[in-house]
Scaffold this motif. Structure first.
Motif, short mmCIF file in Angstrom:
data_model
loop_
_atom_site.label_atom_id
_atom_site.label_comp_id
_atom_site.label_asym_id
_atom_site.label_seq_id
_atom_site.Cartn_x
_atom_site.Cartn_y
_atom_site.Cartn_z
N TRP A 144 10.41 -4.84 2.17
CA TRP A 144 9.34 -5.37 1.07
C TRP A 144 9.70 -4.83 -0.32
O TRP A 144 9.38 -4.80 -1.33
CB TRP A 144 8.27 -5.98 0.97
CG TRP A 144 7.80 -6.97 2.01
CD1 TRP A 144 7.16 -6.47 3.40
CD2 TRP A 144 8.29 -8.28 2.36
NE1 TRP A 144 7.48 -8.13 3.98
CE2 TRP A 144 8.51 -9.21 2.88
CE3 TRP A 144 9.16 -8.83 0.54
CZ2 TRP A 144 8.25 -10.72 3.67
CZ3 TRP A 144 9.33 -10.49 1.58
CH2 TRP A 144 9.12 -11.20 2.15
N LEU A 145 9.85 -3.18 0.28
CA LEU A 145 9.78 -2.20 -0.32
C LEU A 145 10.21 -1.45 -1.78
O LEU A 145 9.63 -1.75 -2.93
CB LEU A 145 9.77 -0.70 0.03
CG LEU A 145 8.93 0.62 -0.91
CD1 LEU A 145 7.67 0.78 -0.39
CD2 LEU A 145 9.74 1.83 0.17
N PRO A 146 11.56 -2.67 -1.90
CA PRO A 146 12.61 -1.83 -3.03
C PRO A 146 11.67 -3.23 -4.35
O PRO A 146 11.27 -3.01 -5.64
CB PRO A 146 13.50 -2.72 -2.66
CG PRO A 146 13.49 -2.34 -2.02
CD PRO A 146 12.51 -2.64 -0.94
N GLN A 147 11.15 -4.27 -3.63
CA GLN A 147 10.40 -5.46 -4.77
C GLN A 147 9.80 -4.87 -5.32
O GLN A 147 8.38 -5.69 -6.24
CB GLN A 147 10.60 -6.72 -3.89
CG GLN A 147 11.06 -7.09 -3.65
CD GLN A 147 10.94 -8.30 -2.13
OE1 GLN A 147 10.58 -9.06 -2.58
NE2 GLN A 147 12.24 -8.40 -1.22
N TYR A 148 8.60 -3.97 -5.27
CA TYR A 148 7.51 -3.01 -5.69
C TYR A 148 8.29 -2.45 -6.88
O TYR A 148 6.91 -1.68 -6.94
CB TYR A 148 6.68 -2.36 -4.94
CG TYR A 148 5.43 -3.89 -3.37
CD1 TYR A 148 4.85 -4.50 -4.10
CD2 TYR A 148 6.41 -3.56 -2.51
CE1 TYR A 148 4.52 -5.81 -3.59
CE2 TYR A 148 5.99 -4.98 -1.81
CZ TYR A 148 4.46 -6.06 -2.40
OH TYR A 148 3.84 -7.06 -1.40
N GLN B 292 0.57 -1.05 -0.52
CA GLN B 292 0.05 -0.35 0.32
C GLN B 292 1.09 1.45 -0.10
O GLN B 292 0.71 2.45 -0.67
CB GLN B 292 -1.04 -0.14 1.60
CG GLN B 292 -1.94 -1.14 1.42
CD GLN B 292 -3.31 -1.01 2.75
OE1 GLN B 292 -2.30 -0.53 3.67
NE2 GLN B 292 -3.75 -1.92 2.29
N LEU B 293 1.88 1.52 -0.05
CA LEU B 293 3.23 1.99 0.81
C LEU B 293 3.38 2.42 -0.41
O LEU B 293 3.59 3.94 -0.91
CB LEU B 293 3.55 1.80 1.86
CG LEU B 293 4.54 3.34 2.42
CD1 LEU B 293 4.01 4.53 2.69
CD2 LEU B 293 5.25 2.68 3.87
N SER B 294 3.84 1.51 -1.06
CA SER B 294 4.38 2.18 -1.99
C SER B 294 3.60 2.34 -3.43
O SER B 294 4.36 2.91 -4.38
CB SER B 294 5.45 0.01 -3.21
OG SER B 294 3.90 -0.13 -3.52
#
Length: 368
Positions: A107-111, A84-86
């Motif tokens: 997990w952020l970079p994966q999005y 959601q944040l991405s």
């Protein structure tokens, strides 16, 4: 250059102040936005002030927030909040750098796999090992049982986490202690240690306050430190004047309670010394804030404070109760000179947000 600073969950200012200081310093020369998934509503006006010219955007607000099992599941284990944040960040356009300053959103970079122009950096604030170390303390027999039950799952958890760390282009740690443990546990190199002290807030105010003779003792770190509680009781009984401050109230002391920032600065400036007792601290900002106010520090010779402040001549490490008692008596019986105040202040000037950001940008731009 367009930069996003990500702090997924903001239940309080303390613990996140470094992120706001870095964002404020970055915004002097770069288009900077601080992103959060959830923020306690009452904190938003103060956050906007702390961020300076950096924008602040939060997906959701809450009346209150706290850490716990649900927090760990939602922000550290499961992906939904990070996904959601991405999406929220992408709505604000493309960024050259996205800097996660938290132990969440790994997990952020994966999005952002299609955003090749975006570089991701992670500033680790602390490891989950704090909980494990605290969990292991206590009765020896219980510790052995806990180790047998927890260790296999903990190893799998680290293996699971390692891929998330490797998805970042740069990894930093907020302390030498965290850096050392992380490199040992994960086998991944930390580029540098990065943390900032709010030197605009924490500064000597001796000319504005009435001099007093007392030892300042923050209580937040004493909740899980029975040895520390016993130490300050013995000091009190031996005639050492002590002022405690913080939300944790200790019976039998001059408790000032929770102090607004300005009042805390006055207290630290007036004190003969700050006695910082703790169970576990990867960094421990209070000693740095005390030094910034021109006041010497007394603390344990262990973990983060020891690694960061070992060579500081105005930081005294506890070797025995007798030495501690005599040191407190000496510091109280002598005036805190201008030279001492200046030495304390100068010893932490390298942690100014401006210096920290210059170092950070050197890494991000490949100059280090």
């Amino acid at each position: 250059m367009k930069i996003a600073v990500v702090v997924p969950f903001i239940p309080k200012i303390e613990g996140n102040r470094t992120a706001f200081l870095i964002a404020k310093a970055l915004a002097i020369k770069h288009d900077t936005t601080v992103f959060a998934h959830t923020t306690v509503q009452t904190l938003i006006p103060e956050i906007r002030i702390l961020c300076g010219d950096a924008d602040f955007e939060t997906m959701k607000t809450a009346e209150k927030g706290k850490f716990g099992v649900l927090f760990a599941l939602n922000y550290q284990l499961f992906r939904r909040r990070t996904r959601q944040l991405s999406i929220f960040i992408k709505k604000h356009g493309a960024f050259n750098h996205i800097i996660v300053i938290a132990n969440e959103a790994h997990w952020l970079p994966q999005y952002f796999e299609n955003h090749r122009e975006t570089k991701f950096s992670l500033l680790l604030m602390e490891l989950h090992d704090r909980g494990m170390i605290s969990f292991q303390q206590g009765d020896v027999r219980k510790t052995k049982v806990r180790s047998m039950l927890i260790s296999p799952f903990y190893g799998l958890f680290k293996l699971f986490e390692r891929d998330r760390f490797l998805s970042f282009d740069n990894i930093f740690a907020n302390s030498t202690w965290t850096k050392t443990i992380f490199e040992y546990l994960y086998g991944i190199k930390i580029e540098d240690t990065i943390f900032a002290v709010d030197l605009e807030l924490f500064m000597p105010l001796n000319e504005l306050v009435v001099p007093e003779k007392f030892i300042a003792v923050p209580t937040a770190s004493l909740r899980s430190e029975p040895e520390g509680l016993e130490i300050i009781r013995r000091l009190r009984d031996d005639g050492i004047p002590i002022k405690t401050y913080g939300s944790f109230q200790i019976p039998g002391f001059d408790n000032l309670g929770y102090l607004p920032d300005e009042e805390m600065v006055k207290l630290l400036s007036r004190a003969s010394a700050t006695l910082f007792l703790f169970n576990y601290e990867a960094l421990g900002l209070i000693p740095f804030e005390s030094l910034a106010c021109g006041t010497p520090v007394i603390t344990y010779d262990k973990q983060g404070p020891s690694l960061e402040l070992k060579s500081n001549i105005n930081v005294h490490f506890i070797t025995s109760y007798t030495v501690l008692r005599d040191l407190c008596k000496r510091l109280i019986s002598t005036d805190k000179t201008d030279d001492v105040v200046t030495q304390c202040r100068n010893s932490v000037m390298r942690y100014s947000a401006e210096n920290v950001v210059d170092n950070l940008l050197s890494h991000l731009n490949g100059r280090v």
